[in-house]
Write a protein that holds these residues in place. Sequence first.
Motif, PDB file in Angstrom:
ATOM      1  N   UNK A  51       0.830  -1.197   0.000  1.00  0.00           N
ATOM      2  CA  UNK A  51       0.000   0.000   0.000  1.00  0.00           C
ATOM      3  C   UNK A  51       0.866   1.249   0.000  1.00  0.00           C
ATOM      4  N   UNK A  52       0.494   2.220  -0.806  1.00  0.00           N
ATOM      5  CA  UNK A  52       1.123   3.537  -0.783  1.00  0.00           C
ATOM      6  C   UNK A  52       0.188   4.501  -0.067  1.00  0.00           C
ATOM      7  N   UNK A  53       0.707   5.352   0.813  1.00  0.00           N
ATOM      8  CA  UNK A  53      -0.163   6.301   1.504  1.00  0.00           C
ATOM      9  C   UNK A  53      -0.680   7.378   0.558  1.00  0.00           C
ATOM     10  N   UNK A  54      -1.879   7.867   0.843  1.00  0.00           N
ATOM     11  CA  UNK A  54      -2.456   8.905  -0.008  1.00  0.00           C
ATOM     12  C   UNK A  54      -1.629  10.191   0.037  1.00  0.00           C
ATOM     13  N   UNK A  55      -0.832  10.336   1.101  1.00  0.00           N
ATOM     14  CA  UNK A  55      -0.004  11.540   1.238  1.00  0.00           C
ATOM     15  C   UNK A  55       1.091  11.617   0.188  1.00  0.00           C
ATOM     16  N   UNK A  56       1.270  10.555  -0.579  1.00  0.00           N
ATOM     17  CA  UNK A  56       2.270  10.623  -1.648  1.00  0.00           C
ATOM     18  C   UNK A  56       1.881  11.697  -2.654  1.00  0.00           C
ATOM     19  N   UNK A  57       0.610  12.074  -2.638  1.00  0.00           N
ATOM     20  CA  UNK A  57       0.138  13.121  -3.518  1.00  0.00           C
ATOM     21  C   UNK A  57       0.685  14.497  -3.176  1.00  0.00           C
ATOM     22  N   UNK A  58       1.344  14.618  -2.032  1.00  0.00           N
ATOM     23  CA  UNK A  58       1.939  15.892  -1.636  1.00  0.00           C
ATOM     24  C   UNK A  58       3.350  16.065  -2.192  1.00  0.00           C
ATOM     25  N   UNK A  59       3.828  15.063  -2.905  1.00  0.00           N
ATOM     26  CA  UNK A  59       5.137  15.160  -3.558  1.00  0.00           C
ATOM     27  C   UNK A  59       4.944  15.842  -4.907  1.00  0.00           C
ATOM     28  N   UNK A  60       4.702  17.114  -4.863  1.00  0.00           N
ATOM     29  CA  UNK A  60       4.278  17.857  -6.056  1.00  0.00           C
ATOM     30  C   UNK A  60       5.400  18.085  -7.061  1.00  0.00           C
ATOM     31  N   UNK A  61       6.654  17.788  -6.676  1.00  0.00           N
ATOM     32  CA  UNK A  61       7.776  17.949  -7.609  1.00  0.00           C
ATOM     33  C   UNK A  61       8.165  16.635  -8.263  1.00  0.00           C
ATOM     34  N   UNK A  62       7.509  15.554  -7.880  1.00  0.00           N
ATOM     35  CA  UNK A  62       7.885  14.225  -8.346  1.00  0.00           C
ATOM     36  C   UNK A  62       7.666  14.078  -9.852  1.00  0.00           C
ATOM     37  N   UNK A  63       8.733  13.670 -10.560  1.00  0.00           N
ATOM     38  CA  UNK A  63       8.627  13.455 -12.003  1.00  0.00           C
ATOM     39  C   UNK A  63       8.768  11.983 -12.380  1.00  0.00           C
ATOM     40  N   UNK A  64       9.339  11.174 -11.494  1.00  0.00           N
ATOM     41  CA  UNK A  64       9.503   9.747 -11.778  1.00  0.00           C
ATOM     42  C   UNK A  64       9.213   8.937 -10.517  1.00  0.00           C
ATOM     43  N   UNK A  65       8.253   8.022 -10.632  1.00  0.00           N
ATOM     44  CA  UNK A  65       7.897   7.138  -9.519  1.00  0.00           C
ATOM     45  C   UNK A  65       7.926   5.702 -10.018  1.00  0.00           C
ATOM     46  N   UNK A  66       8.759   4.887  -9.381  1.00  0.00           N
ATOM     47  CA  UNK A  66       8.905   3.482  -9.771  1.00  0.00           C
ATOM     48  C   UNK A  66       8.596   2.599  -8.567  1.00  0.00           C
ATOM     49  N   UNK A 111      -3.733   1.986  -6.277  1.00  0.00           N
ATOM     50  CA  UNK A 111      -2.995   3.235  -6.177  1.00  0.00           C
ATOM     51  C   UNK A 111      -3.878   4.239  -5.454  1.00  0.00           C
ATOM     52  N   UNK A 112      -3.321   5.034  -4.552  1.00  0.00           N
ATOM     53  CA  UNK A 112      -4.141   6.004  -3.824  1.00  0.00           C
ATOM     54  C   UNK A 112      -4.635   7.110  -4.751  1.00  0.00           C
ATOM     55  N   UNK A 113      -5.842   7.624  -4.527  1.00  0.00           N
ATOM     56  CA  UNK A 113      -6.352   8.734  -5.349  1.00  0.00           C
ATOM     57  C   UNK A 113      -5.409   9.927  -5.369  1.00  0.00           C
ATOM     58  N   UNK A 114      -4.659  10.104  -4.269  1.00  0.00           N
ATOM     59  CA  UNK A 114      -3.738  11.231  -4.170  1.00  0.00           C
ATOM     60  C   UNK A 114      -2.672  11.251  -5.237  1.00  0.00           C
ATOM     61  N   UNK A 115      -2.452  10.115  -5.908  1.00  0.00           N
ATOM     62  CA  UNK A 115      -1.438  10.069  -6.960  1.00  0.00           C
ATOM     63  C   UNK A 115      -1.739  11.096  -8.040  1.00  0.00           C
TER      64      UNK A 115
END
Length: 373
Positions: free
Chosen positions: A204-219, A228-232
Amino acid sequence: MAAFRPSRRSPEPSNSDSAPPTFQTSPSLQTRKTVTVDVGDGQPKSTSSKKKATGVDTKSSSKDLRKALSRCKDDHEKRLDLSRSEVSELPKTIKDLSQLEELYLYGNRLTFLPAEIGQLHCLRTLALSENMLSTLPDEAERLVKLQVLDIRHNRLKQIPDVVYKLRSLQTLFARFNKISTVSPMIKNLTSLTTLSLRENKIKLLPDTIGELVSLSALDVAHNHLQCLPPGIGNCRQLITLDVQHNELVELPQTIGNLTLLKRLGIKYNRIEVVPDEICHCTELEEFNIEQNSVDMLPESLVTHFSKCSSLQLDRNKFQEFPPGPSNQFVDLAAFSMEHNKVKIVPLGVFCDATKLSKVHLKDNLISSLPHGT
């Protein structure tokens, strides 16, 4: 500072346009020839080909280590490469190298780092891949300038709590561990542009991952994710999202918010429905849903992918071609729909596909092809 890419064991396709630089090990520590760090956009590769040394002289190795540290201090060097040097323990005198900006410790036998590592206040890159670390010291919180942390191929069962306090971190490589959870505190790492958690045991990935607003690559490929959390959908800078080889049964509707997405890896999951909102991902360069449970694509979906050159629908549950106008495949160079249950190829389905050079339809229920296909 150039984007850092680590060496790695297993080769993968590289998109790098130029050869990566090679960093030579310190003269007194030539137990291994080279360590490669790729600073391009492609996937990195290890260039070391030598076998592990046997019968290591511990005293000699320790003496060489002390010399290397002393020379680094005396020469005020900002980069120290101790990779593949049979180092089993860093001395506390590492704290004296306060000028260090890059520290490479690939392929050693470290089981812990001394608390003194936290005194390297100028450190920007810390490379710890291929060791035996199960945690990191709390004192590492003081590495306030750290931008790149490479902890691949260790024995971590979770991301150490101290990592979530490294707010300057831009790149985190943590693949090939035994990580099962990601804390909601991941939201603290708002400077992250690259996050690799590939080949762990994450469910599980936390929904707070959506706060990584600079993220360009997620593997997060090769894990045990079921959703996948809606926050993505808030990670609107994402260009690459790789979730292949998981246990996903659906994609969130918020996936449509990722309008900059060029690469979406979702093959080898259990997805049954492709959400309509994915049509907003108009920058996709390929669409591959191989080995899922999809039986239908949204109406005219392919027409929205004008930059997509490859459509791969193999090993799903399709009984007919994707619905849409006759020109929906006009931009495709390759189309594959193998191992499905398709019976009929629509007349003229590829008549406007002037760029199409490869069509794969084997292992379906097709008895004949119509003229003018």
